[in-house]
Design a protein around this motif. Structure first.
Motif, PDB file in Angstrom:
ATOM      1  N   TYR B  28       0.840  -1.212   0.000  1.00 44.48           N
ATOM      2  CA  TYR B  28       0.000   0.000   0.000  1.00 44.48           C
ATOM      3  C   TYR B  28       0.873   1.258   0.000  1.00 44.48           C
ATOM      4  N   HIS B  30       3.962   1.521  -1.040  1.00 41.90           N
ATOM      5  CA  HIS B  30       4.650   1.670  -2.345  1.00 41.90           C
ATOM      6  C   HIS B  30       3.679   2.161  -3.408  1.00 41.90           C
ATOM      7  N   LEU B  32       1.104   4.105  -2.986  1.00 39.63           N
ATOM      8  CA  LEU B  32       0.903   5.559  -2.774  1.00 39.63           C
ATOM      9  C   LEU B  32       2.136   6.325  -3.219  1.00 39.63           C
ATOM     10  N   GLU B 118      -0.534  10.607   4.469  1.00 36.40           N
ATOM     11  CA  GLU B 118      -0.898   9.187   4.648  1.00 36.40           C
ATOM     12  C   GLU B 118       0.343   8.309   4.690  1.00 36.40           C
TER      13      GLU B 118
END
Lengths: 210, 199, 210
Positions: B28, B30, B32, B118
């Motif tokens: 996840y 990577h 983003l 995030e």
């Protein structure tokens, strides 16, 4: 027989009812208070640690609850949670309640559901259903993947029938309905528009794709 | 799946469960990081020749990490776990500043802004998980020695726009690269330690 | 005006067309030759090194190509690649082509695709689709992670519709289809079994999860 007045006894054992995470970032636990106790304390420890912590926030989620914010929520451990009820005669501790945050995710329901009857180019009626993900759930980033389940039930029916599971497509569903001849679904089927046009109840159940 | 059936004493998440969550998270992060790099590249780097200058300029370049499948398979799993921890730690500081400095980029799209925040949050979460995994796998103390400092904050605040944009480009390029390394190494380790190389 | 015969000029600049790695272990680059050159040389340097190397293998991948086997392939490092065209009048070098092999992975298609019609316990027919990863791809060690995308298209249709993305699940997919009455999809939707049983084209696109 000597009757000990009720309040002179230590409280009964409280019970932890449920813990839930709405968005895999925070979680809350609720307990059923012991009837004859003056106050309750939620204590927890994390797997492999001796240290015992007290509930970080008794207020946010209302009475008889404990709210764990992001800082206090770990995704990598099992929580061992107990609640202690106390009165002037003593205290009593609930059975331990074990929590793995990954498995208590229960998203809020979707919002802004709209249903519209439209006509296709070939004059065939179809329904367009749209909805939005639950506000709290950060689905845009992909951290939480939701699966929507469209369920239909004729007005007088009891049973909800799962029609389609939609995996995080942008929440729009075209339901092509050709009354009385051939029912064909682009994405899902709506069995409601039968000959007597009974009203169709659309219900949503949302599951997190853990 | 009853958690801790009948309250067994050493009730804990299995190593497989920890690796499952770590791989989902690294994948996840990577994802983003790639999206953020591609968005920035498309919007701010076209025709500026930044890639030529970005050669050999990641702050983690001094860490000797496996560069192909054989090397990744031959390295001892404890050393690879420590390397992953070291790379993750080395990104704590730059990610904090990236999340704040990216707000100052002219017309920075909302999609880049929230990704920076995030990623910073999830990187900390993955670091917590990796320390847990290393604690389980390592017999001894969790090594804190692998770490490379980052001194790139001044370049993110340069007055000259081209230099400043290159500094962001380079940081996002290195983040995409290192997050992919972490994701790849974790997947290899999971297959090795949990599935006996038969994923 | 004095006409210089064409071949007396140095060659034009060659251009590197593409580099691709099919299984994230080796890679190949192709170039468009300069028309008037006698031969081409591919030169490259690697990030963090001054040294310049020549193409290790001009043969394996056919004309105007350079094949880098495992020994010559590194990841997370930028290759600076140029091609030089030469003839008796001189030479000309392409623009540099920067490549990180990590980001040029383009897997081969899946193989052994089978599609079988089966009946569930409630006598409802469904399709079972199975396939195998591309042979070259080492998915077992975890070095390469593939994502499969099932796309469907009615026979006369033009548009492929992405139905579902499957992340490295063991490649099996159940598609529940009930002809002529009610179409419903467990995992994905197959709109093909319409009243005239037209054939359904199942197409696969495989993406490396980079």
């Amino acid at each position: 027989s000597i009757q000990i007045p009720k309040e002179r006894l230590p409280p009964e054992k409280p019970t932890i009812i449920k813990c839930r995470s709405p968005e895999k970032e925070t979680f809350t636990c609720w307990w059923k208070p012991a009837s004859d106790s003056t106050n309750h304390t939620l204590l927890y420890s994390k797997e492999g640690e001796e240290k015992v912590y007290e509930c970080p926030d008794y207020k946010t989620a209302g009475p008889n609850s404990c709210y764990f914010d992001k800082k206090h929520t770990s995704f990598w451990t099992i929580y061992n949670i107990t609640v202690r009820a106390t009165n002037e005669m003593g205290s009593n501790v609930s059975d331990p309640h074990y929590v793995d945050v990954t498995y208590i995710v229960q998203p809020d329901p979707p919002v802004n559901i709209t249903l519209e009857l439209r006509k296709s180019i070939k004059r065939k009626p179809y329904l367009v259903l749209t909805w939005s993900p639950p506000p709290l759930a950060d689905v845009r980033s992909g951290w939480l993947t939701l699966e929507y389940e469209l369920r239909l039930k004729p007005e007088e029916g009891e049973e909800w029938e799962v029609q389609y599971q939609i995996w995080q497509f942008w929440p729009i569903l075209k339901i092509k309905v050709i009354c009385n001849s051939f029912l064909h679904a682009d994405y899902a089927y709506s069995g409601c528009m039968s000959s007597n046009n009974s009203v169709c109840f659309l219900d949503f159940r949302v599951k997190d794709m853990v | 799946l009853p958690i801790c059936p009948n309250g067994s004493v050493n009730c804990q998440l299995s190593l497989e469960e920890l690796f499952d969550r770590a791989v989902k998270l690294s994948h996840y992060i990577h994802f983003l990081s790639s999206e953020m790099f591609n968005e920035f590249d498309e919007r701010y780097a076209q025709g500026r020749g930044f890639i030529a200058k970005a050669v050999n300029s990641c702050h983690t370049a001094s860490l000797t990490t496996p560069e192909d499948k054989e090397q990744a398979q031959q390295i001892h799993h404890e050393d690879l776990l420590n390397l992953i921890l070291g790379v993750l730690r080395s990104w704590n500081d730059p990610l904090i500043h990236l999340a704040s400095e990216v707000q100052r980029i002219k017309e920075a799209p909302e999609t880049i802004l929230w990704k920076a925040v995030e990623i910073e949050e999830q990187n900390k979460r993955l670091l917590e998980g990796m320390e847990k995994i290393v604690g389980r796998v390592h017999s001894g103390e969790v090594g804190n020695d692998i770490y490379t400092p980052w001194d790139g904050l001044p370049s993110l605040q340069l007055a000259d726009e081209d230099s400043r944009l290159f500094a962001f480009y380079n940081l996002l390029h290195c983040l995409r690269r290192d997050s992919h390394k972490i994701d790849n190494y974790l997947k290899v380790l999971k297959c090795r330690l949990i599935h006996d190389n038969n994923c």
